[in-house]
Write an enzyme that holds these catalytic residues in place. Structure first.
Site, short mmCIF file in Angstrom:
data_model
loop_
_atom_site.label_atom_id
_atom_site.label_comp_id
_atom_site.label_asym_id
_atom_site.label_seq_id
_atom_site.Cartn_x
_atom_site.Cartn_y
_atom_site.Cartn_z
N ASP A 16 10.83 6.68 12.20
CA ASP A 16 11.70 6.31 13.21
C ASP A 16 10.68 5.62 14.29
OD1 ASP A 16 13.96 6.12 14.97
OD2 ASP A 16 12.97 7.95 16.12
N CYS A 17 11.42 5.01 15.11
CA CYS A 17 10.55 3.84 15.87
C CYS A 17 10.44 4.81 17.26
CB CYS A 17 11.40 2.65 16.24
SG CYS A 17 10.37 1.40 17.11
N ASP A 18 11.15 4.70 18.22
CA ASP A 18 11.32 5.30 19.55
C ASP A 18 11.19 6.92 19.44
OD1 ASP A 18 11.89 2.99 21.03
OD2 ASP A 18 13.97 3.32 19.85
N ASP A 179 12.11 12.36 15.42
CA ASP A 179 12.00 13.29 16.56
C ASP A 179 13.48 13.51 17.12
OD1 ASP A 179 12.86 10.49 17.64
OD2 ASP A 179 11.91 10.96 19.53
#
Length: 226
Positions: A16-18, A179
């Protein structure tokens, strides 16, 4: 449980990124709370994390419109304007992200990509701002997959399945690092083991969502790589 912590057991790591690679979640949740509060629904940053983190922004707007009883056609544009201005002021990678990517580079495996609910522009902006965009380059093309490209947002598993297909790796040979509850649910529904990084979302909540393993820091993954 130990198997899923060793990334070498898989052919593809889907990040995932953020909140996993870039430390944008405190800023973006604060800004979402600001614009929603200004629209007439008092929401704190903590409320935003609890109610909206990891969700499709278009669905969030629908929730806000229902709450305030009127259409809000400019809400997303205003949020994004503030968000990109904040990115221009500087953001940092998540602690341990660079060390983990360095170790994967040294090993030469497994392959990796990013799959995010955010639009491509946001992914490029955030990864560029903290110097990570080039860490996902494949012959000049960043290995970035956005829900906006396929019109399917986590917790729908389609984004992870799409990334695996494009990368040419069977779902059961992929491992996801997430997350958010929506990201954990998407990975589980895609048939992929998921390592959940606890932070703004606590470990119990992520575990209850179906995470294979919950960690408190990325260094736990790096340590398993030797």
């Amino acid at each position: 449980m130990s198997h899923v912590l060793d990334l070498r057991s898989y052919e593809l790591v889907i990040f995932d990124c953020d909140g996993v690679l870039v430390d944008t979640e405190p800023t973006t949740n604060r800004l979402i709370a600001e614009v929603i509060t200004e629209a007439g629904w008092p929401v704190s940053a903590e409320d935003s994390i609890r109610m909206f983190k990891g969700r499709d922004l278009n669905e969030i707007v629908k929730d806000v419109e229902a709450k305030v009883g009127r259409p809000l056609p400019d809400l997303l544009d205003e949020y994004r304007r503030r968000m990109y201005a904040a990115f221009d002021s500087g953001i940092e990678p998540i602690e341990g992200a660079i060390d983990l990517l360095d170790r994967l580079d040294a090993l030469g495996a497994p392959r990796r990509c990013v799959a995010s609910n955010g639009p491509p522009k946001k992914m490029h902006a955030s990864l560029s701002a903290c110097g990570l965009l080039g860490r996902f380059d494949d012959g000049g093309t960043p290995r970035l997959f956005s829900a906006y490209d396929i019109n399917a947002w986590k917790p729908d598993p389609a984004l992870f399945l799409h990334a695996a297909e494009v990368m040419g790796v069977p779902p059961n040979r992929c491992v996801v690092i997430e997350d958010s509850v929506s990201g954990v649910e998407a990975a589980r529904r895609a048939g992929m083991p998921v390592i959940a990084l606890a932070g703004l979302t606590d470990a119990v909540t992520l575990g209850d969502a179906g995470a294979s393993v919950v960690i408190s820091a990325l260094r736990e993954l790096t340590a398993r790589l030797g």
